[in-house]
Design a protein around this motif. Structure first.
Motif, PDB file in Angstrom:
ATOM      1  N   LEU A  59      17.418   6.814  17.379  1.00 50.71           N
ATOM      2  CA  LEU A  59      16.645   5.684  17.881  1.00 50.71           C
ATOM      3  C   LEU A  59      16.664   4.533  16.881  1.00 50.71           C
ATOM      4  N   PRO A  60      16.534   3.299  17.371  1.00 51.41           N
ATOM      5  CA  PRO A  60      16.520   2.155  16.446  1.00 51.41           C
ATOM      6  C   PRO A  60      15.255   2.137  15.591  1.00 51.41           C
ATOM      7  N   LEU A  61      15.388   1.682  14.368  1.00 54.08           N
ATOM      8  CA  LEU A  61      14.246   1.538  13.488  1.00 54.08           C
ATOM      9  C   LEU A  61      13.527   0.229  13.778  1.00 54.08           C
ATOM     10  N   ASP A  62      12.352   0.066  13.197  1.00 54.23           N
ATOM     11  CA  ASP A  62      11.607  -1.176  13.367  1.00 54.23           C
ATOM     12  C   ASP A  62      12.371  -2.332  12.733  1.00 54.23           C
ATOM     13  N   GLU A  63      12.059  -3.521  13.179  1.00 55.33           N
ATOM     14  CA  GLU A  63      12.712  -4.706  12.635  1.00 55.33           C
ATOM     15  C   GLU A  63      12.508  -4.780  11.112  1.00 55.33           C
TER      16      GLU A  63
ATOM     17  N   ILE B 222       0.834  -1.200   0.000  1.00 54.69           N
ATOM     18  CA  ILE B 222       0.000   0.000   0.000  1.00 54.69           C
ATOM     19  C   ILE B 222       0.870   1.252   0.000  1.00 54.69           C
ATOM     20  N   ILE B 223       1.916   1.242   0.810  1.00 48.55           N
ATOM     21  CA  ILE B 223       2.828   2.382   0.884  1.00 48.55           C
ATOM     22  C   ILE B 223       3.462   2.631  -0.469  1.00 48.55           C
ATOM     23  N   LEU B 224       3.944   1.571  -1.107  1.00 47.96           N
ATOM     24  CA  LEU B 224       4.599   1.693  -2.390  1.00 47.96           C
ATOM     25  C   LEU B 224       3.665   2.278  -3.436  1.00 47.96           C
ATOM     26  N   VAL B 225       2.464   1.754  -3.505  1.00 54.50           N
ATOM     27  CA  VAL B 225       1.481   2.222  -4.477  1.00 54.50           C
ATOM     28  C   VAL B 225       1.121   3.678  -4.230  1.00 54.50           C
ATOM     29  N   CYS B 226       0.829   4.013  -2.993  1.00 57.90           N
ATOM     30  CA  CYS B 226       0.383   5.373  -2.677  1.00 57.90           C
ATOM     31  C   CYS B 226       1.472   6.398  -2.928  1.00 57.90           C
ATOM     32  N   PHE B 227       2.712   6.069  -2.571  1.00 59.24           N
ATOM     33  CA  PHE B 227       3.753   7.068  -2.727  1.00 59.24           C
ATOM     34  C   PHE B 227       4.018   7.356  -4.195  1.00 59.24           C
ATOM     35  N   THR B 228       3.984   6.312  -5.016  1.00 58.10           N
ATOM     36  CA  THR B 228       4.226   6.542  -6.426  1.00 58.10           C
ATOM     37  C   THR B 228       3.071   7.297  -7.053  1.00 58.10           C
ATOM     38  N   LEU B 229       1.862   7.093  -6.554  1.00 58.93           N
ATOM     39  CA  LEU B 229       0.732   7.891  -7.022  1.00 58.93           C
ATOM     40  C   LEU B 229       0.937   9.356  -6.679  1.00 58.93           C
ATOM     41  N   VAL B 230       1.524   9.608  -5.518  1.00 58.88           N
ATOM     42  CA  VAL B 230       1.846  10.988  -5.141  1.00 58.88           C
ATOM     43  C   VAL B 230       2.790  11.594  -6.167  1.00 58.88           C
ATOM     44  N   LEU B 231       3.828  10.836  -6.525  1.00 59.60           N
ATOM     45  CA  LEU B 231       4.798  11.337  -7.482  1.00 59.60           C
ATOM     46  C   LEU B 231       4.165  11.599  -8.839  1.00 59.60           C
ATOM     47  N   ALA B 232       3.333  10.673  -9.282  1.00 63.07           N
ATOM     48  CA  ALA B 232       2.721  10.805 -10.600  1.00 63.07           C
ATOM     49  C   ALA B 232       1.794  12.013 -10.666  1.00 63.07           C
ATOM     50  N   ALA B 233       1.124  12.308  -9.536  1.00 60.22           N
ATOM     51  CA  ALA B 233       0.156  13.406  -9.526  1.00 60.22           C
ATOM     52  C   ALA B 233       0.803  14.764  -9.300  1.00 60.22           C
ATOM     53  N   GLN B 234       2.056  14.747  -8.878  1.00 60.21           N
ATOM     54  CA  GLN B 234       2.689  15.989  -8.451  1.00 60.21           C
ATOM     55  C   GLN B 234       3.254  16.749  -9.643  1.00 60.21           C
TER      56      GLN B 234
ATOM     57  N   LEU C  63       1.939   5.954   4.105  1.00 59.67           N
ATOM     58  CA  LEU C  63       3.241   6.385   3.608  1.00 59.67           C
ATOM     59  C   LEU C  63       4.068   7.044   4.691  1.00 59.67           C
ATOM     60  N   PHE C  64       3.491   8.061   5.326  1.00 61.07           N
ATOM     61  CA  PHE C  64       4.271   8.823   6.287  1.00 61.07           C
ATOM     62  C   PHE C  64       4.574   8.026   7.557  1.00 61.07           C
ATOM     63  N   ASN C  65       3.731   7.069   7.903  1.00 67.01           N
ATOM     64  CA  ASN C  65       4.033   6.205   9.040  1.00 67.01           C
ATOM     65  C   ASN C  65       5.259   5.348   8.778  1.00 67.01           C
ATOM     66  N   ALA C  66       5.539   5.069   7.515  1.00 64.06           N
ATOM     67  CA  ALA C  66       6.724   4.271   7.192  1.00 64.06           C
ATOM     68  C   ALA C  66       7.971   5.139   7.075  1.00 64.06           C
ATOM     69  N   ILE C  67       7.924   6.113   6.173  1.00 60.45           N
ATOM     70  CA  ILE C  67       9.132   6.873   5.877  1.00 60.45           C
ATOM     71  C   ILE C  67       9.402   7.975   6.895  1.00 60.45           C
TER      72      ILE C  67
ATOM     73  N   TYR D 290      16.038   4.078   1.844  1.00 56.97           N
ATOM     74  CA  TYR D 290      15.209   3.445   2.872  1.00 56.97           C
ATOM     75  C   TYR D 290      14.819   2.060   2.374  1.00 56.97           C
ATOM     76  N   GLU D 291      15.047   1.035   3.205  1.00 58.92           N
ATOM     77  CA  GLU D 291      14.673  -0.332   2.841  1.00 58.92           C
ATOM     78  C   GLU D 291      13.785  -0.942   3.916  1.00 58.92           C
ATOM     79  N   SER D 292      12.818  -1.708   3.463  1.00 54.99           N
ATOM     80  CA  SER D 292      11.961  -2.459   4.368  1.00 54.99           C
ATOM     81  C   SER D 292      11.929  -3.912   3.897  1.00 54.99           C
ATOM     82  N   LYS D 293      12.314  -4.808   4.790  1.00 56.85           N
ATOM     83  CA  LYS D 293      12.376  -6.229   4.453  1.00 56.85           C
ATOM     84  C   LYS D 293      11.336  -7.002   5.253  1.00 56.85           C
ATOM     85  N   TYR D 294      10.632  -7.897   4.575  1.00 60.95           N
ATOM     86  CA  TYR D 294       9.678  -8.780   5.241  1.00 60.95           C
ATOM     87  C   TYR D 294       9.689 -10.114   4.520  1.00 60.95           C
TER      88      TYR D 294
END
Length: 204
Positions: A72-76, A8-20, A57-61, A91-95
């Motif tokens: 402070l340490p980042l989330d796992e 969801i974060i990936l999709v939304c952020f790129t939509l922000v870029l496309a619309a900007q 988006l903003f909760n992640a980045i 910024y990388e997020s691994k799951y």
């Protein structure tokens, strides 16, 4: 659940870029803006948007950014690299087998009046490129006089994500050096193409 949120974060952020398609003010202290100033200008340019996806988006980045600034340490599974000297952020997020990578960097243009800022999104699964619908790269040209940047396509980069022979292409921004690396993901052996920085635009 985390993997769903990441998508969801990936999709939304790129939509922000496309619309900007408006001027973005870059605030900074000192003689010139840093990569952090460019990144924050982009991230904060949609603070007034009401869509729910911006919260994801903003909760992640933003949270990762603030934790980093406070030591402070980042989330796992999260890492944030801020390389001011080389003008690069990642910024990388691994799951599990999935990795989402968000890169930012900028170039000083030869005319001494502009800078080119880029933002790139890539996704991998099991070490192989696994693009979401909105993976991609975007460019912004910054004007030193107005202290504003705006999305541009006059970069010399012919952005292609899916080649004519049904193969995906991804982009990688430079942490060192000035060139962009394009990878064409052929099954037998990925093909690498270097786009060289020419002072205003890129070329092979």
């Amino acid at each position: 659940m985390k993997r769903v949120s990441l998508t969801i974060i990936l999709v939304c952020f790129t939509l922000v870029l496309a619309a900007q398609n408006r001027d973005i003010k870059v605030n900074y202290k000192g003689a010139k803006p840093s990569i952090s100033d460019f990144a924050w200008a982009l991230l904060s340019s949609n603070d007034n948007e009401e869509e729910d996806c911006y919260d994801e988006l903003f909760n992640a980045i933003k949270q990762a950014w603030m934790k980093h600034r406070k030591g402070l340490p980042l989330d796992e599974g999260e890492t944030l690299t801020v390389d001011e000297k080389n003008g690069y952020i990642c910024y990388e997020s691994k799951y599990e087998e999935h990795v989402g990578r968000w890169e930012m960097c900028y170039w000083n243009e030869a005319d001494g009046k502009h800078k080119l800022f880029a933002y790139n999104v890539v996704s991998f699964s099991n070490g192989k490129y696994s693009p979401g619908q909105y993976d991609g790269i975007a460019f912004y040209r910054y004007n030193n006089a107005t202290k504003k940047m705006k999305e541009c396509d006059d970069t010399g980069v012919d952005v292609v994500y899916h080649t004519g022979d049904n193969v995906f292409a991804s982009y990688a921004l430079p942490r060192t050096g000035k060139d962009i690396l394009v990878t064409i993901w052929y099954d037998n052996e990925p093909k690498k193409i270097t786009l060289k920085w020419k002072g205003h635009r890129f070329g092979k």
